[in-house]
Write a protein that holds these residues in place. Structure first.
Motif, PDB file in Angstrom:
ATOM      1  N   ARG B  81     -22.103  40.045  12.636  1.00  0.00           N
ATOM      2  CA  ARG B  81     -22.201  38.691  13.197  1.00  0.00           C
ATOM      3  C   ARG B  81     -23.390  37.989  12.552  1.00  0.00           C
ATOM      4  NH1 ARG B  81     -26.415  38.974  17.106  1.00  0.00           N
ATOM      5  NH2 ARG B  81     -27.150  41.110  17.277  1.00  0.00           N
ATOM      6  N   SER B  82     -23.493  36.680  12.779  1.00  0.00           N
ATOM      7  CA  SER B  82     -24.679  35.968  12.275  1.00  0.00           C
ATOM      8  C   SER B  82     -25.156  34.975  13.338  1.00  0.00           C
ATOM      9  CB  SER B  82     -24.363  35.246  10.962  1.00  0.00           C
ATOM     10  OG  SER B  82     -23.421  34.219  11.183  1.00  0.00           O
ATOM     11  N   ASN B  83     -24.986  35.319  14.611  1.00  0.00           N
ATOM     12  CA  ASN B  83     -25.242  34.350  15.685  1.00  0.00           C
ATOM     13  C   ASN B  83     -26.681  34.380  16.184  1.00  0.00           C
ATOM     14  OD1 ASN B  83     -24.994  36.823  16.822  1.00  0.00           O
ATOM     15  ND2 ASN B  83     -23.561  36.264  18.429  1.00  0.00           N
ATOM     16  N   TYR B  84     -27.591  33.994  15.315  1.00  0.00           N
ATOM     17  CA  TYR B  84     -29.000  33.902  15.686  1.00  0.00           C
ATOM     18  C   TYR B  84     -29.405  32.437  15.812  1.00  0.00           C
ATOM     19  CZ  TYR B  84     -29.670  38.844  14.661  1.00  0.00           C
ATOM     20  OH  TYR B  84     -29.615  40.210  14.677  1.00  0.00           O
ATOM     21  N   ARG B  85     -30.439  32.183  16.597  1.00  0.00           N
ATOM     22  CA  ARG B  85     -30.885  30.814  16.804  1.00  0.00           C
ATOM     23  C   ARG B  85     -31.759  30.325  15.652  1.00  0.00           C
ATOM     24  NH1 ARG B  85     -35.441  28.650  18.735  1.00  0.00           N
ATOM     25  NH2 ARG B  85     -36.238  30.682  19.330  1.00  0.00           N
ATOM     26  N   GLN B  86     -32.671  31.164  15.184  1.00  0.00           N
ATOM     27  CA  GLN B  86     -33.651  30.694  14.203  1.00  0.00           C
ATOM     28  C   GLN B  86     -33.051  30.596  12.799  1.00  0.00           C
ATOM     29  OE1 GLN B  86     -37.816  31.677  14.764  1.00  0.00           O
ATOM     30  NE2 GLN B  86     -37.148  33.335  16.081  1.00  0.00           N
ATOM     31  N   ASP B  87     -33.471  29.548  12.079  1.00  0.00           N
ATOM     32  CA  ASP B  87     -32.924  29.266  10.745  1.00  0.00           C
ATOM     33  C   ASP B  87     -32.991  30.478   9.819  1.00  0.00           C
ATOM     34  OD1 ASP B  87     -32.911  26.819  11.857  1.00  0.00           O
ATOM     35  OD2 ASP B  87     -34.273  25.856  10.426  1.00  0.00           O
ATOM     36  N   THR B 130     -29.112  28.526  27.170  1.00  0.00           N
ATOM     37  CA  THR B 130     -29.630  29.251  26.003  1.00  0.00           C
ATOM     38  C   THR B 130     -28.534  29.450  24.962  1.00  0.00           C
ATOM     39  OG1 THR B 130     -31.047  30.413  27.560  1.00  0.00           O
ATOM     40  CG2 THR B 130     -30.944  31.291  25.329  1.00  0.00           C
ATOM     41  N   LEU B 131     -27.335  29.788  25.431  1.00  0.00           N
ATOM     42  CA  LEU B 131     -26.225  30.004  24.494  1.00  0.00           C
ATOM     43  C   LEU B 131     -25.851  28.698  23.790  1.00  0.00           C
ATOM     44  CD1 LEU B 131     -23.884  32.462  26.464  1.00  0.00           C
ATOM     45  CD2 LEU B 131     -25.304  32.959  24.477  1.00  0.00           C
ATOM     46  N   ALA B 132     -25.840  27.586  24.552  1.00  0.00           N
ATOM     47  CA  ALA B 132     -25.518  26.288  23.952  1.00  0.00           C
ATOM     48  C   ALA B 132     -26.541  25.933  22.891  1.00  0.00           C
ATOM     49  CB  ALA B 132     -25.473  25.210  25.035  1.00  0.00           C
ATOM     50  N   GLN B 133     -27.795  26.193  23.208  1.00  0.00           N
ATOM     51  CA  GLN B 133     -28.865  25.906  22.250  1.00  0.00           C
ATOM     52  C   GLN B 133     -28.696  26.742  20.986  1.00  0.00           C
ATOM     53  OE1 GLN B 133     -32.675  27.514  23.239  1.00  0.00           O
ATOM     54  NE2 GLN B 133     -33.785  25.754  22.413  1.00  0.00           N
ATOM     55  N   ARG B 134     -28.384  28.019  21.173  1.00  0.00           N
ATOM     56  CA  ARG B 134     -28.199  28.896  20.020  1.00  0.00           C
ATOM     57  C   ARG B 134     -27.003  28.442  19.186  1.00  0.00           C
ATOM     58  NH1 ARG B 134     -26.452  35.147  20.108  1.00  0.00           N
ATOM     59  NH2 ARG B 134     -27.475  35.189  22.125  1.00  0.00           N
ATOM     60  N   GLY B 135     -25.896  28.129  19.859  1.00  0.00           N
ATOM     61  CA  GLY B 135     -24.703  27.669  19.155  1.00  0.00           C
ATOM     62  C   GLY B 135     -24.964  26.385  18.385  1.00  0.00           C
ATOM     63  N   ASP B 136     -25.691  25.452  19.000  1.00  0.00           N
ATOM     64  CA  ASP B 136     -26.007  24.188  18.323  1.00  0.00           C
ATOM     65  C   ASP B 136     -26.853  24.437  17.082  1.00  0.00           C
ATOM     66  OD1 ASP B 136     -24.604  22.829  20.182  1.00  0.00           O
ATOM     67  OD2 ASP B 136     -26.323  22.051  21.295  1.00  0.00           O
ATOM     68  N   ALA B 137     -27.830  25.330  17.215  1.00  0.00           N
ATOM     69  CA  ALA B 137     -28.699  25.633  16.068  1.00  0.00           C
ATOM     70  C   ALA B 137     -27.872  26.191  14.923  1.00  0.00           C
ATOM     71  CB  ALA B 137     -29.783  26.629  16.479  1.00  0.00           C
TER      72      ALA B 137
END
Lengths: 87, 418
Positions: B81-87, B130-137
């Motif tokens: 997977r690649s579902n991380y928040r930080q760039d 938190t999940l929405a924020q991560r998904g948006d990022a």
């Protein structure tokens, strides 16, 4: 699982204890920057014995230094934390 | 190297399948290599493969203490997977995810990558924010992420306990549909076969016992099969990073812990995606053989023992049963453990060390498998050019003293609290 001999309560199951950090990662308040950085962000991480700070969190709540082998998990010493044990 | 194909299989049907040859050689070490990679896991083999394929280097050796793929490559839960928040993290892992999608073709070896979706459950309003924020990022960088409602989650995974009285009520989720799982051994073997065919020497049962130095610079390694000279040396030994770097006198921002996982008997398809959760440390997927694969917390104390601890296992299984009660009738078949290299911000380290010619790839915590292609690609770039690839530049060893840590969970420099 390990049995840890708390200096105050005797031999107890590992579930009652929490691992905190190694003794060499305690930062003395007067440490110079390089020493503080090394203590905060690096570990010897030996494939052998090391001195670790554990806490009897779900027991007497006291801190102790456990000398433990990282491969066999054998515990060779448990000492109550005091000025003569920690820097 | 003969290419694997439907045609070669068919031709084999007429000659008793006698055309199969060993997929890689067992060479003796040469006295000197341009680049030596210590560690024949997925990352080390991928590094060798890309060094040969992308950078055209040929005089390369991979030294492995045991057998290839026998460490953490064979001891994980194969989630990709690649579902991380930080760039820095999601760009790195997304580069890897793209490589995963073409990997079987590239290697001419079926790594059985199955993009069945990586689903992260949310159990509260806070989780969903938190999940929405991560998904948006992720979406800002062009990576697929889709926020799911409670009903969508229930439709996707009908066996989840969606009741309001559930121990961990489910409010929704975030899915990365291009994520999934792969076959771990095939990844190591595919890279090994590819690297070997390009001239890389894969030397098994060859443990590094020390470094050869010229002043500060590393010019070779001492091994159980003698001294081998090297232009550059790359450490790529996961949980044993601290030990091997210690041979060169380095202390790393890494503490080794045990991470265990387990699998049940095989059953018919019942888990459609890889299920993870925002609030718990439990992940569930179903292997192609039908076994339900569980993973949980690391044992939160330092250990090099490749064996797990029943209290952590009980915790992982309890969480899994609370999420999917139907699992309660299954019998556990096997458990296994790997030595994870827990770094001090939860992110990997790929780059230069203070010693000239010595490079480090480690600190993968409990997320190294999915990184295999990206790790190999960027580490190969670093070893070939002596400079980091833009994708691994943020993951330098000196980021801790510069205050530039990449701490996805924001839990500070304590590996035992991750």
């Amino acid at each position: 699982m390990m049995q840890i001999a708390c200096p105050h309560c005797g031999s107890r199951a590992q579930q009652e204890f929490m691992y905190e950090r190694t003794v060499d990662s305690v930062v003395p308040l007067d440490a110079p920057t390089d020493k503080a950085m090394a203590a905060l962000f690096t570990r010897t991480n030996p494939r052998g014995p090391d001195d670790e700070i554990w806490r009897h969190t779900y027991g007497c709540r006291a801190w102790m230094v456990v000398t433990r082998h990282r491969v066999t998990h054998e515990i060779t010493a448990v000492r109550a934390v005091g000025p003569e044990v920690l820097p | 190297m003969s290419r694997y194909s439907a045609f070669s299989l068919l031709r084999g049907a007429f000659n008793g399948q006698s055309h199969w040859k060993p997929a890689w050689r067992h060479p003796d070490p040469k006295p000197h290599y341009d680049i030596i990679i210590i560690g024949g896991g997925g990352h080390g083999l991928a590094t060798a493969y890309y060094l040969a394929k992308v950078h055209g280097l040929r005089n390369i050796a991979v030294l492995e203490k045991g057998w290839i793929g026998g460490g953490n490559t064979g001891r994980n839960t194969t989630i990709v997977r690649s579902n991380y928040r930080q760039d820095a993290l999601h760009n790195f892992f997304e580069f890897g995810l793209k490589l995963w999608h073409g990997l079987s073709d590239d290697l001419n070896y079926n790594v059985m990558f199955s993009p069945r979706g990586a689903l992260t459950l949310g159990h509260s309003d806070a989780d969903m924010v938190t999940l929405a924020q991560r998904g948006d990022a992720m979406r800002c960088d062009g990576i697929d992420a889709e926020l799911l409602t409670r009903d969508q989650v229930a439709k996707l995974e009908p066996l989840l306990d969606m009741s309001r009285t559930a121990r961990f009520p489910i409010e929704g989720g975030l899915i990365q549909r291009r994520g999934g799982s792969a076959r771990h051994d095939a990844v190591a073997w595919g890279y090994a076969r590819g690297a070997d065919s390009l001239g890389v020497d894969i030397i098994q049962k060859c443990e590094v016992t020390g470094f050869v130095r010229d002043g500060d610079a590393i010019v070779g390694v001492e091994t159980t099969r003698g001294r081998i000279g090297a232009g550059r040396v790359g450490i790529c030994v996961a949980g044993h990073s601290g030990h091997v770097a210690g041979l060169a006198g380095l202390r790393l921002p890494i503490e080794s812990q045990t991470l265990q996982a387990m699998v049940t008997e095989g059953v018919k398809p019942m888990i459609n995606t890889v299920i993870m959760t925002q609030a718990l440390h439990c992940y569930i997927s179903q292997s192609d053989k039908g076994g339900i694969v569980f993973g949980g917390d690391p044992d939160n104390w330092p250990s090099y023992a490749q064996r797990g601890n029943p209290m952590i296992m009980e915790n992982a299984v309890a969480q899994g049963l609370a999420l999917v009660p139907a699992l309660s009738r299954l019998r556990m078949l096997r458990t296994w453990s790997g030595v994870t290299d827990m770094s001090f911000d939860g992110s990997p380290i790929i780059g230069e060390t203070p010693l000239p010619n010595l490079y480090l790839n480690g600190g993968w915590c409990y997320g190294g498998f999915k990184a295999t292609p990206a790790s190999g690609w960027t580490y190969a770039h670093t070893l070939a050019t002596g400079k980091p690839h833009p994708l691994n530049a943020p993951f330098s060893l000196d980021r801790f003293e510069r205050g530039a840590t990449i701490d996805e969970t924001g839990s500070g420099p304590m590996p035992s609290s991750r």
